[in-house]
Design a protein around this motif. Structure first.
Motif, PDB file in Angstrom:
ATOM      1  N   CYS A 116       0.826  -1.194   0.000  1.00 53.79           N
ATOM      2  CA  CYS A 116       0.000   0.000   0.000  1.00 53.79           C
ATOM      3  C   CYS A 116       0.867   1.253   0.000  1.00 53.79           C
ATOM      4  O   CYS A 116       1.799   1.377   0.789  1.00 53.79           O
ATOM      5  CB  CYS A 116      -0.923   0.043   1.217  1.00 53.79           C
ATOM      6  N   MET A 117       0.544   2.163  -0.872  1.00 51.16           N
ATOM      7  CA  MET A 117       1.193   3.456  -0.951  1.00 51.16           C
ATOM      8  C   MET A 117       0.091   4.507  -0.998  1.00 51.16           C
ATOM      9  O   MET A 117      -0.986   4.255  -1.541  1.00 51.16           O
ATOM     10  CB  MET A 117       2.049   3.575  -2.204  1.00 51.16           C
ATOM     11  N   GLY A 118       0.377   5.680  -0.450  1.00 51.26           N
ATOM     12  CA  GLY A 118      -0.659   6.689  -0.459  1.00 51.26           C
ATOM     13  C   GLY A 118      -0.153   8.102  -0.298  1.00 51.26           C
ATOM     14  O   GLY A 118       1.013   8.338   0.027  1.00 51.26           O
ATOM     15  N   TRP A 119      -1.056   9.018  -0.543  1.00 52.78           N
ATOM     16  CA  TRP A 119      -0.811  10.437  -0.314  1.00 52.78           C
ATOM     17  C   TRP A 119      -1.789  10.942   0.730  1.00 52.78           C
ATOM     18  O   TRP A 119      -2.992  10.642   0.670  1.00 52.78           O
ATOM     19  CB  TRP A 119      -0.989  11.252  -1.593  1.00 52.78           C
ATOM     20  N   PHE A 120      -1.271  11.710   1.663  1.00 52.01           N
ATOM     21  CA  PHE A 120      -2.067  12.318   2.714  1.00 52.01           C
ATOM     22  C   PHE A 120      -1.762  13.803   2.743  1.00 52.01           C
ATOM     23  O   PHE A 120      -0.748  14.250   2.219  1.00 52.01           O
ATOM     24  CB  PHE A 120      -1.742  11.692   4.072  1.00 52.01           C
ATOM     25  N   VAL A 175      -5.722  11.238   0.958  1.00 49.32           N
ATOM     26  CA  VAL A 175      -6.062  11.842  -0.319  1.00 49.32           C
ATOM     27  C   VAL A 175      -6.281  10.771  -1.378  1.00 49.32           C
ATOM     28  O   VAL A 175      -7.290  10.764  -2.081  1.00 49.32           O
ATOM     29  CB  VAL A 175      -4.968  12.821  -0.778  1.00 49.32           C
ATOM     30  N   ALA A 176      -5.321   9.867  -1.487  1.00 46.96           N
ATOM     31  CA  ALA A 176      -5.399   8.813  -2.491  1.00 46.96           C
ATOM     32  C   ALA A 176      -4.497   7.662  -2.100  1.00 46.96           C
ATOM     33  O   ALA A 176      -3.471   7.859  -1.446  1.00 46.96           O
ATOM     34  CB  ALA A 176      -4.990   9.349  -3.864  1.00 46.96           C
ATOM     35  N   THR A 177      -4.865   6.456  -2.499  1.00 44.74           N
ATOM     36  CA  THR A 177      -4.042   5.281  -2.248  1.00 44.74           C
ATOM     37  C   THR A 177      -3.982   4.429  -3.506  1.00 44.74           C
ATOM     38  O   THR A 177      -4.852   4.509  -4.374  1.00 44.74           O
ATOM     39  CB  THR A 177      -4.585   4.403  -1.100  1.00 44.74           C
ATOM     40  N   VAL A 178      -2.950   3.615  -3.576  1.00 44.42           N
ATOM     41  CA  VAL A 178      -2.826   2.644  -4.655  1.00 44.42           C
ATOM     42  C   VAL A 178      -2.256   1.362  -4.061  1.00 44.42           C
ATOM     43  O   VAL A 178      -1.347   1.412  -3.220  1.00 44.42           O
ATOM     44  CB  VAL A 178      -1.947   3.188  -5.806  1.00 44.42           C
ATOM     45  N   ASP A 179      -2.786   0.216  -4.460  1.00 46.43           N
ATOM     46  CA  ASP A 179      -2.300  -1.041  -3.923  1.00 46.43           C
ATOM     47  C   ASP A 179      -1.392  -1.754  -4.917  1.00 46.43           C
ATOM     48  O   ASP A 179      -1.118  -1.267  -6.004  1.00 46.43           O
ATOM     49  CB  ASP A 179      -3.461  -1.927  -3.453  1.00 46.43           C
ATOM     50  N   GLY A 180      -0.926  -2.919  -4.502  1.00 46.58           N
ATOM     51  CA  GLY A 180       0.019  -3.658  -5.320  1.00 46.58           C
ATOM     52  C   GLY A 180      -0.526  -4.152  -6.635  1.00 46.58           C
ATOM     53  O   GLY A 180       0.249  -4.538  -7.514  1.00 46.58           O
ATOM     54  N   LEU A 181      -1.835  -4.160  -6.775  1.00 43.84           N
ATOM     55  CA  LEU A 181      -2.474  -4.568  -8.019  1.00 43.84           C
ATOM     56  C   LEU A 181      -2.803  -3.374  -8.900  1.00 43.84           C
ATOM     57  O   LEU A 181      -3.378  -3.542  -9.975  1.00 43.84           O
ATOM     58  CB  LEU A 181      -3.741  -5.366  -7.720  1.00 43.84           C
ATOM     59  N   GLY A 182      -2.458  -2.181  -8.424  1.00 46.82           N
ATOM     60  CA  GLY A 182      -2.723  -0.988  -9.194  1.00 46.82           C
ATOM     61  C   GLY A 182      -4.094  -0.382  -8.964  1.00 46.82           C
ATOM     62  O   GLY A 182      -4.474   0.561  -9.658  1.00 46.82           O
ATOM     63  N   ARG A 183      -4.818  -0.914  -8.014  1.00 45.82           N
ATOM     64  CA  ARG A 183      -6.140  -0.385  -7.718  1.00 45.82           C
ATOM     65  C   ARG A 183      -6.022   0.901  -6.906  1.00 45.82           C
ATOM     66  O   ARG A 183      -5.229   0.972  -5.976  1.00 45.82           O
ATOM     67  CB  ARG A 183      -6.968  -1.416  -6.953  1.00 45.82           C
ATOM     68  N   THR A 184      -6.803   1.887  -7.245  1.00 45.64           N
ATOM     69  CA  THR A 184      -6.720   3.193  -6.611  1.00 45.64           C
ATOM     70  C   THR A 184      -7.998   3.565  -5.882  1.00 45.64           C
ATOM     71  O   THR A 184      -9.078   3.059  -6.182  1.00 45.64           O
ATOM     72  CB  THR A 184      -6.414   4.282  -7.647  1.00 45.64           C
ATOM     73  N   SER A 185      -7.860   4.464  -4.922  1.00 45.67           N
ATOM     74  CA  SER A 185      -9.009   5.008  -4.226  1.00 45.67           C
ATOM     75  C   SER A 185      -8.721   6.468  -3.917  1.00 45.67           C
ATOM     76  O   SER A 185      -7.559   6.867  -3.799  1.00 45.67           O
ATOM     77  CB  SER A 185      -9.298   4.234  -2.936  1.00 45.67           C
ATOM     78  N   TYR A 186      -9.780   7.261  -3.787  1.00 49.29           N
ATOM     79  CA  TYR A 186      -9.636   8.692  -3.580  1.00 49.29           C
ATOM     80  C   TYR A 186     -10.618   9.219  -2.554  1.00 49.29           C
ATOM     81  O   TYR A 186     -11.721   8.701  -2.401  1.00 49.29           O
ATOM     82  CB  TYR A 186      -9.873   9.450  -4.894  1.00 49.29           C
TER      83      TYR A 186
END
Length: 124
Positions: free
Chosen positions: A30-34, A45-56
Motif C-alpha cells: 500500500c502506498m498513499g498520499w495524505f 487523499v489517495a491510495t494505490v495497492d500492489g495490483l494498481g487499484r486506486t481510491s480517492y
C-alpha cells in the motif's frame, strides 16, 4: 525502513495543476498520499495497492490521480483544478497492509513510513 522523499509542491492559483513525486527506497503493498492543513487532522487523499487499484477521497475525485512507476520506485500525485481548500502539507506514505476486503486504508494511522512533506499552496 522505507525512506520516502516528496517533491513537486509549490504555489499556484486556483484552477492550476501540480504534480507531486515521491521517491521511495522501496515499494510496499500500500502506498498513499495524505495531507494536513493547519488546525486539521491528517487526511487520506489517495491510495494505490500492489495490483494498481486506486481510491480517492471524495473531495478530490475527478481532480487528482495517483500513479506509480515501479521501475523507478516513484509514486506520483497529479493534481488538477486545484482549489484553495487543497492548501496543505502533502505527505507520501507507505507500509500499510492490505485490508481484509482488499485495497488500502485511507487512515493515516495505518501507515508506518512517511516522507518529510511538500507544501502545496493554492491562492484564489
Amino acid at each position: 525502513q522505507v525512506q520516502l522523499v516528496e517533491s513537486g509542491g509549490g504555489s499556484v492559483q486556483a484552477g492550476g495543476s501540480l504534480r507531486l513525486s515521491c521517491a521511495a527506497s522501496g515499494f510496499t503493498y500500500c502506498m498513499g498520499w495524505f495531507r494536513q492543513a493547519p488546525g486539521k487532522e491528517r487526511e487520506g487523499v489517495a491510495t494505490v495497492d500492489g495490483l494498481g487499484r486506486t481510491s480517492y477521497a471524495d473531495s478530490v475525485k475527478g481532480r487528482f490521480t495517483i500513479s506509480k512507476d515501479k521501475a523507478k520506485n516513484t509514486l506520483y500525485l497529479q493534481m488538477n483544478s486545484l482549489k484553495p481548500e487543497d492548501t496543505a502539507m502533502y505527505y507520501c506514505a507507505a507500509g500499510a497492509p492490505a485490508t481484509g476486503w482488499g485495497g488500502c486504508s485511507p487512515i493515516a494511522i495505518g501507515y508506518n513510513y512517511w516522507g518529510q512533506g511538500t507544501q502545496v499552496t493554492v491562492s484564489s
